[in-house]
Write a protein that holds these residues in place. Structure first.
Motif, mmCIF file in Angstrom:
data_model
loop_
_atom_site.group_PDB
_atom_site.id
_atom_site.type_symbol
_atom_site.label_atom_id
_atom_site.label_comp_id
_atom_site.label_asym_id
_atom_site.label_seq_id
_atom_site.Cartn_x
_atom_site.Cartn_y
_atom_site.Cartn_z
ATOM 1 N N LEU A 1 -7.045 7.311 -9.371
ATOM 2 C CA LEU A 1 -6.157 6.150 -9.242
ATOM 3 C C LEU A 1 -6.265 5.491 -7.870
ATOM 4 O O LEU A 1 -6.012 4.298 -7.737
ATOM 5 N N ALA A 2 -6.637 6.252 -6.865
ATOM 6 C CA ALA A 2 -6.657 5.739 -5.494
ATOM 7 C C ALA A 2 -7.853 4.827 -5.270
ATOM 8 O O ALA A 2 -8.916 5.004 -5.859
ATOM 9 N N THR A 3 -7.663 3.840 -4.390
ATOM 10 C CA THR A 3 -8.785 2.975 -4.015
ATOM 11 C C THR A 3 -9.555 3.571 -2.849
ATOM 12 O O THR A 3 -10.719 3.251 -2.651
ATOM 13 N N SER A 4 -8.905 4.415 -2.072
ATOM 14 C CA SER A 4 -9.573 5.104 -0.960
ATOM 15 C C SER A 4 -9.120 6.553 -0.938
ATOM 16 O O SER A 4 -7.937 6.842 -1.105
ATOM 17 N N VAL A 5 -10.070 7.444 -0.734
ATOM 18 C CA VAL A 5 -9.766 8.869 -0.641
ATOM 19 C C VAL A 5 -10.431 9.402 0.618
ATOM 20 O O VAL A 5 -11.622 9.179 0.841
ATOM 21 N N ILE A 6 -9.647 10.079 1.438
ATOM 22 C CA ILE A 6 -10.175 10.710 2.648
ATOM 23 C C ILE A 6 -9.977 12.215 2.491
ATOM 24 O O ILE A 6 -8.860 12.690 2.360
ATOM 25 N N THR A 7 -11.088 12.946 2.506
ATOM 26 C CA THR A 7 -11.046 14.397 2.390
ATOM 27 C C THR A 7 -11.422 14.984 3.739
ATOM 28 O O THR A 7 -12.485 14.674 4.282
ATOM 29 N N VAL A 8 -10.544 15.825 4.263
ATOM 30 C CA VAL A 8 -10.769 16.426 5.583
ATOM 31 C C VAL A 8 -11.059 17.912 5.389
ATOM 32 O O VAL A 8 -10.346 18.603 4.669
ATOM 33 N N ALA A 9 -12.117 18.387 6.056
ATOM 34 C CA ALA A 9 -12.522 19.789 5.972
ATOM 35 C C ALA A 9 -12.956 20.249 7.359
ATOM 36 O O ALA A 9 -13.329 19.428 8.202
ATOM 37 N N PRO A 10 -12.921 21.553 7.612
ATOM 38 C CA PRO A 10 -13.372 22.054 8.909
ATOM 39 C C PRO A 10 -14.858 21.771 9.117
ATOM 40 O O PRO A 10 -15.640 21.781 8.173
ATOM 41 N N THR B 1 -18.369 2.944 -1.696
ATOM 42 C CA THR B 1 -19.002 3.263 -0.414
ATOM 43 C C THR B 1 -18.459 4.602 0.067
ATOM 44 O O THR B 1 -17.285 4.908 -0.110
ATOM 45 N N GLN B 2 -19.337 5.361 0.659
ATOM 46 C CA GLN B 2 -18.954 6.665 1.194
ATOM 47 C C GLN B 2 -19.322 6.727 2.665
ATOM 48 O O GLN B 2 -20.438 6.370 3.044
ATOM 49 N N ASP B 3 -18.379 7.157 3.456
ATOM 50 C CA ASP B 3 -18.598 7.370 4.884
ATOM 51 C C ASP B 3 -18.281 8.821 5.197
ATOM 52 O O ASP B 3 -17.442 9.442 4.541
ATOM 53 N N GLU B 4 -18.957 9.328 6.189
ATOM 54 C CA GLU B 4 -18.673 10.686 6.652
ATOM 55 C C GLU B 4 -18.594 10.653 8.165
ATOM 56 O O GLU B 4 -19.510 10.173 8.832
ATOM 57 N N GLU B 5 -17.488 11.142 8.679
ATOM 58 C CA GLU B 5 -17.287 11.158 10.127
ATOM 59 C C GLU B 5 -17.003 12.575 10.582
ATOM 60 O O GLU B 5 -16.207 13.281 9.969
ATOM 61 N N ILE B 6 -17.652 12.968 11.649
ATOM 62 C CA ILE B 6 -17.351 14.241 12.289
ATOM 63 C C ILE B 6 -16.535 13.903 13.520
ATOM 64 O O ILE B 6 -16.949 13.089 14.351
ATOM 65 N N PHE B 7 -15.365 14.512 13.621
ATOM 66 C CA PHE B 7 -14.477 14.179 14.735
ATOM 67 C C PHE B 7 -13.857 15.444 15.303
ATOM 68 O O PHE B 7 -13.917 16.520 14.701
ATOM 69 N N GLU C 1 -14.374 20.920 15.696
ATOM 70 C CA GLU C 1 -14.725 19.724 14.948
ATOM 71 C C GLU C 1 -14.210 19.796 13.514
ATOM 72 O O GLU C 1 -13.995 20.866 12.966
ATOM 73 N N ALA C 2 -14.037 18.616 12.916
ATOM 74 C CA ALA C 2 -13.659 18.498 11.509
ATOM 75 C C ALA C 2 -14.484 17.374 10.888
ATOM 76 O O ALA C 2 -15.000 16.510 11.589
ATOM 77 N N VAL C 3 -14.610 17.406 9.566
ATOM 78 C CA VAL C 3 -15.393 16.407 8.842
ATOM 79 C C VAL C 3 -14.449 15.631 7.923
ATOM 80 O O VAL C 3 -13.679 16.229 7.169
ATOM 81 N N ALA C 4 -14.506 14.320 8.011
ATOM 82 C CA ALA C 4 -13.730 13.459 7.122
ATOM 83 C C ALA C 4 -14.698 12.706 6.219
ATOM 84 O O ALA C 4 -15.564 11.980 6.697
ATOM 85 N N LYS C 5 -14.550 12.910 4.913
ATOM 86 C CA LYS C 5 -15.368 12.181 3.934
ATOM 87 C C LYS C 5 -14.486 11.091 3.336
ATOM 88 O O LYS C 5 -13.455 11.379 2.745
ATOM 89 N N ILE C 6 -14.916 9.849 3.504
ATOM 90 C CA ILE C 6 -14.131 8.697 3.093
ATOM 91 C C ILE C 6 -14.850 8.014 1.934
ATOM 92 O O ILE C 6 -16.005 7.616 2.058
ATOM 93 N N ALA D 1 0.844 -1.192 0.000
ATOM 94 C CA ALA D 1 0.000 0.000 0.000
ATOM 95 C C ALA D 1 0.878 1.240 0.000
ATOM 96 O O ALA D 1 1.997 1.218 0.516
ATOM 97 N N VAL D 2 0.345 2.288 -0.595
ATOM 98 C CA VAL D 2 0.985 3.597 -0.555
ATOM 99 C C VAL D 2 -0.024 4.548 0.059
ATOM 100 O O VAL D 2 -1.147 4.660 -0.417
ATOM 101 N N ILE D 3 0.371 5.184 1.124
ATOM 102 C CA ILE D 3 -0.496 6.161 1.773
ATOM 103 C C ILE D 3 0.143 7.521 1.550
ATOM 104 O O ILE D 3 1.295 7.742 1.923
ATOM 105 N N GLY D 4 -0.597 8.412 0.916
ATOM 106 C CA GLY D 4 -0.050 9.719 0.603
ATOM 107 C C GLY D 4 -0.921 10.829 1.144
ATOM 108 O O GLY D 4 -2.136 10.693 1.248
ATOM 109 N N LEU D 5 -0.278 11.927 1.472
ATOM 110 C CA LEU D 5 -0.970 13.126 1.920
ATOM 111 C C LEU D 5 -0.860 14.138 0.794
ATOM 112 O O LEU D 5 0.230 14.450 0.335
ATOM 113 N N LEU D 6 -1.996 14.622 0.325
ATOM 114 C CA LEU D 6 -2.022 15.538 -0.803
ATOM 115 C C LEU D 6 -2.831 16.766 -0.420
ATOM 116 O O LEU D 6 -4.009 16.666 -0.086
#
Length: 178
Positions: A45-54, A75-81, A60-65, A24-29
Motif C-alpha cells: 500500500l505504501a508509495t515509499s518503503v525504507i528498510t533499515v538493517a545493520p 526506483t531503489q536506493d541504498e544508503e550506508i550511513f 554503520e547501517a544500511v537503508a534500502k529505499i 502524507a502518513v509516515i509510519g514506523l513498522l
C-alpha cells in the motif's frame, strides 16, 4: 488494518496535514513484531518503503529505499550511513537503481518442489518411455483411414417405406394421441 498497526505500542505515526487535509502518513513498522503477510500488505500500500538493517561495520547501517510513482515506475536506493554520538547522520555511500523491483534473494532460492513426497522430474529413461508410449485415443494415419473406409462386410441400413407404413407428410405426429 493500517490504523491498528499505527496505533500499536511498537509503532509510531506522523500525519502531515496541509490545508486541512492529510497529505502524507509516515509510519514506523517493526517487521519482526508482525506477521509477514501484514507487513507485505502495508509495504504494498505504501508509495515509499525504507528498510533499515545493520551494516557490515559496527557503527554503520544500511537503508534500502523503494519508491513507486503513480505511473508504476519503481526506483531503489541504498544508503550506508552512520549515526554519531551527537545523533548526527553521516551518509557513507549511496547507490541508485531504477526500473522494476527485483525479488528478494530468499524468494529466488526457494524451491517449491523441495519437500514433495513424490518426484515430478523424469529421468532420461522415463522420458524415453513416455515418448514411445501410444496414447489410447490418438490414432495413427493408418488406423484413421482403416476406421473411416467402409470395406467388405460392413453393414448398411436401407429403409424403404411400404404401403403399410402410415406416414402422413402433413402431420408426422398423428399417431401420438395428443
Amino acid at each position: 488494518m493500517l490504523s491498528e498497526l499505527l496505533q500499536g505500542t511498537d509503532t509510531g505515526a506522523v500525519l502531515i496535514i496541509q490545508g486541512g487535509a492529510v497529505r502524507a502518513v509516515i509510519g514506523l513498522l517493526h517487521a519482526d513484531m508482525h506477521q509477514r503477510g501484514t507487513v507485505g500488505s502495508v509495504c504494498h500500500l505504501a508509495t515509499s518503503v525504507i528498510t533499515v538493517a545493520p551494516g557490515t561495520k559496527g557503527d554503520e547501517a544500511v537503508a534500502k529505499i523503494t519508491k513507486r510513482s503513480k505511473l508504476g515506475k519503481v526506483t531503489q536506493d541504498e544508503e550506508i550511513f552512520s549515526i554519531k554520538g551527537d545523533f548526527s547522520v553521516t551518509v557513507v555511500s549511496k547507490t541508485s537503481h531504477a526500473g522494476r523491483r527485483q525479488t528478494e534473494p530468499e524468494e529466488q532460492q526457494m524451491d517449491p518442489t523441495a519437500n514433495l513426497t513424490f518426484n515430478i522430474r523424469l529421468s532420461d529413461t522415463e522420458r524415453e518411455a513416455k515418448e514411445k508410449l501410444a496414447l489410447p485415443f490418438v490414432f495413427s494415419k493408418e488406423k484413421k483411414t482403416a476406421l473411416l473406409q467402409s470395406g467388405p462386410g460392413s453393414g448398411r441400413i436401407l429403409y424403404e417405406p411400404d404401403a403399410n407404413d402410415d406416414y402422413d407428410q402433413e402431420d408426422p405426429d398423428d399417431d401420438l394421441d395428443v
